[in-house]
Design a protein around this motif. Structure first.
Motif, PDB file in Angstrom:
ATOM      1  N   SER A   1      49.094 -18.419 -37.045  1.00 24.36           N
ATOM      2  CA  SER A   1      50.256 -17.557 -37.257  1.00 24.36           C
ATOM      3  C   SER A   1      50.234 -17.031 -38.688  1.00 24.36           C
ATOM      4  O   SER A   1      50.104 -17.802 -39.639  1.00 24.36           O
ATOM      5  N   ILE A   2      50.352 -15.718 -38.818  1.00 25.81           N
ATOM      6  CA  ILE A   2      50.304 -15.063 -40.125  1.00 25.81           C
ATOM      7  C   ILE A   2      51.565 -14.232 -40.316  1.00 25.81           C
ATOM      8  O   ILE A   2      52.002 -13.518 -39.410  1.00 25.81           O
ATOM      9  N   ALA A   3      52.154 -14.331 -41.504  1.00 22.33           N
ATOM     10  CA  ALA A   3      53.354 -13.553 -41.841  1.00 22.33           C
ATOM     11  C   ALA A   3      53.096 -12.701 -43.077  1.00 22.33           C
ATOM     12  O   ALA A   3      52.420 -13.126 -44.009  1.00 22.33           O
ATOM     13  N   VAL A   4      53.650 -11.499 -43.049  1.00 26.87           N
ATOM     14  CA  VAL A   4      53.676 -10.622 -44.224  1.00 26.87           C
ATOM     15  C   VAL A   4      55.137 -10.364 -44.568  1.00 26.87           C
ATOM     16  O   VAL A   4      55.951 -10.042 -43.697  1.00 26.87           O
ATOM     17  N   GLN A   5      55.455 -10.528 -45.814  1.00 25.16           N
ATOM     18  CA  GLN A   5      56.828 -10.351 -46.288  1.00 25.16           C
ATOM     19  C   GLN A   5      57.215  -8.880 -46.278  1.00 25.16           C
ATOM     20  O   GLN A   5      56.437  -8.005 -46.690  1.00 25.16           O
ATOM     21  N   LEU A   6      58.430  -8.595 -45.813  1.00 24.89           N
ATOM     22  CA  LEU A   6      58.984  -7.254 -45.921  1.00 24.89           C
ATOM     23  C   LEU A   6      59.526  -7.040 -47.337  1.00 24.89           C
ATOM     24  O   LEU A   6      59.917  -7.988 -48.013  1.00 24.89           O
ATOM     25  N   ALA A   7      59.556  -5.812 -47.767  1.00 21.47           N
ATOM     26  CA  ALA A   7      59.985  -5.489 -49.132  1.00 21.47           C
ATOM     27  C   ALA A   7      61.494  -5.636 -49.273  1.00 21.47           C
ATOM     28  O   ALA A   7      62.260  -5.012 -48.527  1.00 21.47           O
ATOM     29  N   ASP A   8      61.930  -6.454 -50.239  1.00 20.70           N
ATOM     30  CA  ASP A   8      63.358  -6.660 -50.459  1.00 20.70           C
ATOM     31  C   ASP A   8      64.087  -5.350 -50.741  1.00 20.70           C
ATOM     32  O   ASP A   8      65.214  -5.134 -50.268  1.00 20.70           O
ATOM     33  N   GLY A   9      63.465  -4.481 -51.512  1.00 23.58           N
ATOM     34  CA  GLY A   9      64.118  -3.223 -51.857  1.00 23.58           C
ATOM     35  C   GLY A   9      64.453  -2.385 -50.640  1.00 23.58           C
ATOM     36  O   GLY A   9      65.444  -1.640 -50.641  1.00 23.58           O
ATOM     37  N   ILE A  10      63.623  -2.513 -49.593  1.00 26.42           N
ATOM     38  CA  ILE A  10      63.871  -1.771 -48.357  1.00 26.42           C
ATOM     39  C   ILE A  10      64.894  -2.483 -47.486  1.00 26.42           C
ATOM     40  O   ILE A  10      65.827  -1.868 -46.968  1.00 26.42           O
ATOM     41  N   ILE A  11      64.750  -3.791 -47.328  1.00 23.36           N
ATOM     42  CA  ILE A  11      65.700  -4.545 -46.503  1.00 23.36           C
ATOM     43  C   ILE A  11      67.102  -4.453 -47.077  1.00 23.36           C
ATOM     44  O   ILE A  11      68.096  -4.378 -46.337  1.00 23.36           O
ATOM     45  N   ASP A  12      67.215  -4.426 -48.386  1.00 24.24           N
ATOM     46  CA  ASP A  12      68.529  -4.366 -49.025  1.00 24.24           C
ATOM     47  C   ASP A  12      69.233  -3.025 -48.824  1.00 24.24           C
ATOM     48  O   ASP A  12      70.423  -2.896 -49.146  1.00 24.24           O
ATOM     49  N   THR A  13      68.516  -2.008 -48.284  1.00 24.23           N
ATOM     50  CA  THR A  13      69.171  -0.732 -47.973  1.00 24.23           C
ATOM     51  C   THR A  13      69.934  -0.801 -46.651  1.00 24.23           C
ATOM     52  O   THR A  13      70.724   0.088 -46.342  1.00 24.23           O
TER      53      THR A  13
ATOM     54  N   VAL B   1      72.742  -1.943 -44.232  1.00 22.04           N
ATOM     55  CA  VAL B   1      74.105  -2.481 -44.280  1.00 22.04           C
ATOM     56  C   VAL B   1      74.602  -2.750 -42.868  1.00 22.04           C
ATOM     57  O   VAL B   1      74.805  -3.893 -42.470  1.00 22.04           O
ATOM     58  N   ASP B   2      74.780  -1.700 -42.077  1.00 21.34           N
ATOM     59  CA  ASP B   2      75.235  -1.889 -40.700  1.00 21.34           C
ATOM     60  C   ASP B   2      74.390  -1.140 -39.682  1.00 21.34           C
ATOM     61  O   ASP B   2      74.605  -1.241 -38.478  1.00 21.34           O
ATOM     62  N   THR B   3      73.397  -0.388 -40.151  1.00 13.87           N
ATOM     63  CA  THR B   3      72.446   0.305 -39.279  1.00 13.87           C
ATOM     64  C   THR B   3      71.085   0.322 -39.960  1.00 13.87           C
ATOM     65  O   THR B   3      70.993   0.216 -41.186  1.00 13.87           O
ATOM     66  N   PRO B   4      70.002   0.474 -39.171  1.00 14.62           N
ATOM     67  CA  PRO B   4      68.676   0.586 -39.788  1.00 14.62           C
ATOM     68  C   PRO B   4      68.551   1.895 -40.560  1.00 14.62           C
ATOM     69  O   PRO B   4      69.314   2.833 -40.328  1.00 14.62           O
ATOM     70  N   THR B   5      67.605   1.937 -41.468  1.00 16.59           N
ATOM     71  CA  THR B   5      67.370   3.144 -42.253  1.00 16.59           C
ATOM     72  C   THR B   5      65.991   3.708 -41.916  1.00 16.59           C
ATOM     73  O   THR B   5      65.127   3.004 -41.390  1.00 16.59           O
ATOM     74  N   GLU B   6      65.793   4.978 -42.221  1.00 15.19           N
ATOM     75  CA  GLU B   6      64.501   5.603 -41.949  1.00 15.19           C
ATOM     76  C   GLU B   6      63.380   4.930 -42.737  1.00 15.19           C
ATOM     77  O   GLU B   6      62.270   4.745 -42.236  1.00 15.19           O
ATOM     78  N   ILE B   7      63.670   4.547 -43.975  1.00 13.81           N
ATOM     79  CA  ILE B   7      62.616   3.925 -44.779  1.00 13.81           C
ATOM     80  C   ILE B   7      62.263   2.548 -44.220  1.00 13.81           C
ATOM     81  O   ILE B   7      61.101   2.126 -44.256  1.00 13.81           O
ATOM     82  N   TYR B   8      63.240   1.835 -43.660  1.00 13.34           N
ATOM     83  CA  TYR B   8      62.950   0.558 -43.000  1.00 13.34           C
ATOM     84  C   TYR B   8      62.078   0.776 -41.774  1.00 13.34           C
ATOM     85  O   TYR B   8      61.125   0.027 -41.523  1.00 13.34           O
ATOM     86  N   SER B   9      62.363   1.813 -41.001  1.00 17.08           N
ATOM     87  CA  SER B   9      61.576   2.119 -39.818  1.00 17.08           C
ATOM     88  C   SER B   9      60.112   2.368 -40.172  1.00 17.08           C
ATOM     89  O   SER B   9      59.196   1.851 -39.527  1.00 17.08           O
ATOM     90  N   GLN B  10      59.885   3.149 -41.221  1.00 10.37           N
ATOM     91  CA  GLN B  10      58.509   3.428 -41.638  1.00 10.37           C
ATOM     92  C   GLN B  10      57.828   2.174 -42.188  1.00 10.37           C
ATOM     93  O   GLN B  10      56.659   1.908 -41.907  1.00 10.37           O
ATOM     94  N   HIS B  11      58.555   1.407 -42.968  1.00  8.64           N
ATOM     95  CA  HIS B  11      58.013   0.167 -43.535  1.00  8.64           C
ATOM     96  C   HIS B  11      57.630  -0.809 -42.422  1.00  8.64           C
ATOM     97  O   HIS B  11      56.572  -1.457 -42.472  1.00  8.64           O
TER      98      HIS B  11
ATOM     99  N   ALA C   1      50.957  -2.555 -38.971  1.00 10.97           N
ATOM    100  CA  ALA C   1      49.561  -2.100 -39.061  1.00 10.97           C
ATOM    101  C   ALA C   1      48.754  -3.004 -39.996  1.00 10.97           C
ATOM    102  O   ALA C   1      47.591  -3.334 -39.720  1.00 10.97           O
ATOM    103  N   LEU C   2      49.365  -3.414 -41.113  1.00  7.90           N
ATOM    104  CA  LEU C   2      48.684  -4.335 -42.031  1.00  7.90           C
ATOM    105  C   LEU C   2      48.379  -5.661 -41.341  1.00  7.90           C
ATOM    106  O   LEU C   2      47.286  -6.217 -41.488  1.00  7.90           O
ATOM    107  N   LEU C   3      49.339  -6.177 -40.578  1.00  9.50           N
ATOM    108  CA  LEU C   3      49.130  -7.441 -39.863  1.00  9.50           C
ATOM    109  C   LEU C   3      47.972  -7.338 -38.880  1.00  9.50           C
ATOM    110  O   LEU C   3      47.152  -8.257 -38.776  1.00  9.50           O
ATOM    111  N   ASP C   4      47.884  -6.229 -38.174  1.00  6.23           N
ATOM    112  CA  ASP C   4      46.763  -6.050 -37.241  1.00  6.23           C
ATOM    113  C   ASP C   4      45.432  -5.998 -37.991  1.00  6.23           C
ATOM    114  O   ASP C   4      44.419  -6.519 -37.520  1.00  6.23           O
ATOM    115  N   HIS C   5      45.444  -5.376 -39.154  1.00  7.84           N
ATOM    116  CA  HIS C   5      44.226  -5.327 -39.977  1.00  7.84           C
ATOM    117  C   HIS C   5      43.824  -6.732 -40.434  1.00  7.84           C
ATOM    118  O   HIS C   5      42.644  -7.119 -40.341  1.00  7.84           O
TER     119      HIS C   5
END
Length: 237
Positions: free
Chosen positions: A47-59, A61-71, A77-81
């Motif tokens: 099992s391998i984990a990659v950390q999500l970026a805090d700066g993106i997750i912190d955006t 609040v009550d709905t997902p953001t476009e930058i979170y979707s892209q991240h 893709a990085l995990l598959d690599h």
């Protein structure tokens, strides 16, 4: 095999992994997989984990953001690599490897894939299953994405760790669909509906995916709300 495991972990981290552990596949006997015999001849699951970026997750609040979707998509893709590179390492050391895609829904009625990456991670000791059904790691909380590589290499397996959610209700309180039932578990739930109203969750995901340029079936509110993800973290060793 201990040295081989250490080398595998070191290489995985060099290739971009933040956390790596090994599960004993016999602990997952009876778990739903596709195909049903997926775990046959593979006594270990990495099992391998990659950390999500805090700066993106912190955006969030009550709905997902476009930058979170892209991240979200880029980290998958990085995990598959990483999984492909780990598989090559295993094969170069005499083993067989079967990398499983980081995020691929095979049945949108039941939301299942080849295997539950979260279940593998829990059995490998990467973290515990939170009240939101997410994997919660001590280092990053639920702010991670996961991938799995099955192997027949006889490397030492790691042990699961205890659940640390306790009486916390942060994800339950934050859930915009009211889907999280605030039920705790020692290791993992007997069924998803024990912890989460999946219909309410999916209805909300379908609704928010229509806003902007978002991936299907992402929300992120429970990820962003978890205190384990917000706690002060020590640098990786």
């Amino acid at each position: 095999m201990t040295n081989l495991k250490e080398d595998l972990f070191a290489n995985a981290k060099q290739w971009g992994a933040d956390l790596v552990r090994v599960a004993d596949s016999t602990r997952m006997a009876g778990m739903e997989t596709r195909p049903e015999n997926l775990l046959n001849n593979f006594p270990r699951a990495i099992s391998i984990a990659v950390q999500l970026a805090d700066g993106i997750i912190d955006t969030i609040v009550d709905t997902p953001t476009e930058i979170y979707s892209q991240h979200y998509q880029r980290v998958n893709a990085l995990l598959d690599h990483i999984a492909c590179r780990v598989s090559s390492f295993i094969q170069n050391n005499g083993g067989k490897a079967l990398p499983l895609p980081a995020s691929q829904i095979l049945c949108e009625e039941r939301f299942v894939s080849y295997i539950s990456h979260k279940a593998v991670a829990i059995n490998a000791g990467l973290g515990w299953q939170g009240k939101s059904l997410l994997l919660v790691t001590p280092q990053y909380g639920p702010r991670v994405r996961l991938v799995t590589i099955l192997t027949d290499l006889d490397i030492p397996a790691d042990e699961p760790i205890r659940n640390r959610c306790g009486k916390c209700t942060k994800c339950t309180d934050a859930c915009p669909s009211g889907a999280i039932k605030n039920v705790n578990t020692d290791l993992y739930y007997a069924s998803r509906n024990e912890a989460v109203d999946l219909t309410a969750c999916v209805d909300h995901l379908n609704k928010v995916s229509g806003y902007g340029n978002l991936s299907s079936y992402i929300c992120g509110v429970c990820v962003a709300s978890c205190p384990w993800g917000k706690k002060k973290r020590q640098p990786k060793s």
